[in-house]
Scaffold this motif. Structure first.
Motif, PDB file in Angstrom:
ATOM      1  N   GLN A  96      35.780  42.095  45.601  1.00 27.69           N
ATOM      2  CA  GLN A  96      35.276  41.387  44.422  1.00 27.69           C
ATOM      3  C   GLN A  96      34.161  40.408  44.812  1.00 27.69           C
ATOM      4  O   GLN A  96      33.170  40.246  44.091  1.00 27.69           O
ATOM      5  N   ARG A  97      34.317  39.747  45.936  1.00 31.72           N
ATOM      6  CA  ARG A  97      33.305  38.788  46.387  1.00 31.72           C
ATOM      7  C   ARG A  97      31.971  39.481  46.678  1.00 31.72           C
ATOM      8  O   ARG A  97      30.910  38.978  46.321  1.00 31.72           O
ATOM      9  N   GLY A 136      38.666  40.056  36.740  1.00 33.49           N
ATOM     10  CA  GLY A 136      39.472  40.070  37.948  1.00 33.49           C
ATOM     11  C   GLY A 136      40.937  39.909  37.647  1.00 33.49           C
ATOM     12  O   GLY A 136      41.386  40.037  36.512  1.00 33.49           O
ATOM     13  N   GLY A 137      41.701  39.590  38.685  1.00 33.36           N
ATOM     14  CA  GLY A 137      43.131  39.354  38.513  1.00 33.36           C
ATOM     15  C   GLY A 137      43.856  40.613  38.095  1.00 33.36           C
ATOM     16  O   GLY A 137      43.406  41.739  38.304  1.00 33.36           O
ATOM     17  N   ASN A 138      44.982  40.445  37.459  1.00 30.71           N
ATOM     18  CA  ASN A 138      45.791  41.544  36.961  1.00 30.71           C
ATOM     19  C   ASN A 138      45.480  41.727  35.488  1.00 30.71           C
ATOM     20  O   ASN A 138      46.023  41.048  34.643  1.00 30.71           O
ATOM     21  N   GLY A 139      44.535  42.636  35.177  1.00 31.93           N
ATOM     22  CA  GLY A 139      44.072  42.746  33.801  1.00 31.93           C
ATOM     23  C   GLY A 139      43.130  41.611  33.499  1.00 31.93           C
ATOM     24  O   GLY A 139      42.166  41.371  34.212  1.00 31.93           O
ATOM     25  N   GLU A 148      40.310  35.188  46.444  1.00 35.42           N
ATOM     26  CA  GLU A 148      39.216  35.965  47.025  1.00 35.42           C
ATOM     27  C   GLU A 148      39.374  37.460  46.787  1.00 35.42           C
ATOM     28  O   GLU A 148      38.394  38.189  46.673  1.00 35.42           O
ATOM     29  N   GLU A 149      40.596  37.924  46.700  1.00 28.73           N
ATOM     30  CA  GLU A 149      40.822  39.367  46.563  1.00 28.73           C
ATOM     31  C   GLU A 149      40.710  39.829  45.119  1.00 28.73           C
ATOM     32  O   GLU A 149      40.160  40.900  44.844  1.00 28.73           O
ATOM     33  N   LEU A 150      41.211  39.033  44.168  1.00 30.55           N
ATOM     34  CA  LEU A 150      41.337  39.512  42.800  1.00 30.55           C
ATOM     35  C   LEU A 150      40.306  38.970  41.817  1.00 30.55           C
ATOM     36  O   LEU A 150      39.895  39.681  40.904  1.00 30.55           O
TER      37      LEU A 150
END
Length: 346
Positions: A96-97, A136-139, A148-150
């Motif tokens: 995502q970054r 991002g995130g979950n939905g 950093e990941e989502l």
């Protein structure tokens, strides 16, 4: 018609099976190629493509990836014999970054703080990962601390700004940050050359945590529904706008005047075919309006590209940009025209 090999396509027309592995579809190509490895910021319009990994459902069905990302050459390969060129290509393992830094982050640093409007469009078939890239995130959900990941583009783009958030559902503009449980259709007006949305709420935000709270509230109100192609399909186009104002300090006598600009982040509902989604009744009406907005947007951006190519020639006066043919393009008029920078995330 598909473009010739190595050309940048204005509107790639891929089959449903090809599109299923892609993050979103672009509407227009840039007028010049990028010379840097991270998509140069001197272009007004850029198109990048992101290919998502196979979903759990696709893996269970033993589906195979039909699109190959050639990141170094900024191309994708479809069916092993068709190549399409873009300003950047992000493969399934891109973080995502990395997407943010080479799209919105690049333009924010180079253009937004100089007073240029910046627009990020995520465009493509339903279920292709547009919302994940933008939010991002979950939905639609994000966390109060940068993940950093989502986390997607919006949580990473926050500074000391004002934020508005609306959706266009069946050609009606609704405030997703309104306290009204059933917000009314907002009227769009012209005011001194600018396009304004009457009674759209503006919220001061100073941190990612405040934006996260507003995004959660908006996600709860945004129109979604299940179709045969996507269990949580967005049924509206969502437009998040961050208004930036840069004012000189009181003791800076020789400072330049105040600079204002806005960052517009658009999560477009996915293009649909009723036969594939099984849409009927309300879902069918939603799909028709979704496709109408996407079609007009494609026409507008193509007209703008044609204008840019013909500026100064006698032919340019014959090109009419049809902003008023849909509410989506009407709302994006001052983001797509004038002093602007655009990136379409494919």
């Amino acid at each position: 018609m598909a473009p010739d090999s190595n050309e940048k396509p204005r509107m790639p027309r891929l089959s449903d099976s090809d599109a299923s592995t892609m993050s979103s579809s672009s509407t227009i190509a840039t007028n010049e190629s990028c010379s840097s490895s991270t998509c140069c910021s001197t272009q007004n319009i850029r198109v990048v493509t992101r290919i998502r990994p196979l979903s759990t459902k696709e893996i269970n069905e033993n589906s195979k990836e039909s699109v190959i990302a050639l990141e170094k050459t900024k191309m994708i390969q479809v069916a092993k014999n068709k190549d399409f060129a873009f300003d950047a290509v992000f493969g399934p393992n891109t973080t995502q970054r990395e997407v943010y830094e080479q799209t919105a982050g690049d333009m924010i640093r180079s253009n937004l703080f100089k007073g240029f409007n910046v627009t990020v469009l995520a465009y493509g078939q339903t279920g292709s990962g547009k919302t994940h890239t933008i939010f991002g995130g979950n939905g639609n959900m994000v966390t109060n601390i940068l993940n950093e990941e989502l986390d997607g583009i919006i949580p990473r783009a926050v500074h000391d700004v004002q934020m508005s958030y609306l959706e266009i559902y069946n050609e009606e503009a609704k405030d997703l940050l309104s306290k009204d449980a059933s917000p009314p259709d907002l009227q769009i007006r012209d005011c001194g050359g600018d396009v304004i949305v009457q009674n759209l709420s503006l919220h001061n935000v100073t941190s990612p945590m405040e934006v996260a709270s507003l995004m959660e509230s908006a996600a709860d109100k945004r129109s979604t529904a299940a179709t045969l192609m996507n269990a949580v399909s967005s049924r509206s186009h969502a437009i998040c706008t961050l208004h930036v104002r840069i004012a000189p300090l009181p003791d800076q006598a020789d400072a330049e005047e105040e600079i204002t600009a806005k960052l517009t982040l658009v999560d477009l509902a996915g293009s649909e075919r009723a036969k594939k989604t099984g849409a009927q009744g309300t879902r069918l009406k939603e799909g028709i309006n979704i496709n109408k907005g996407l079609f007009v947007l494609g026409q507008v951006v193509s007209s703008l590209a044609e204008l840019a190519q013909q500026t100064g020639s006698s032919d340019s006066s014959s090109i009419y940009v049809k902003y008023r043919d849909s509410k989506l393009t009407r709302l994006l008029q001052d983001s797509l025209g004038g002093e602007y920078s655009i990136v379409c995330i494919h």
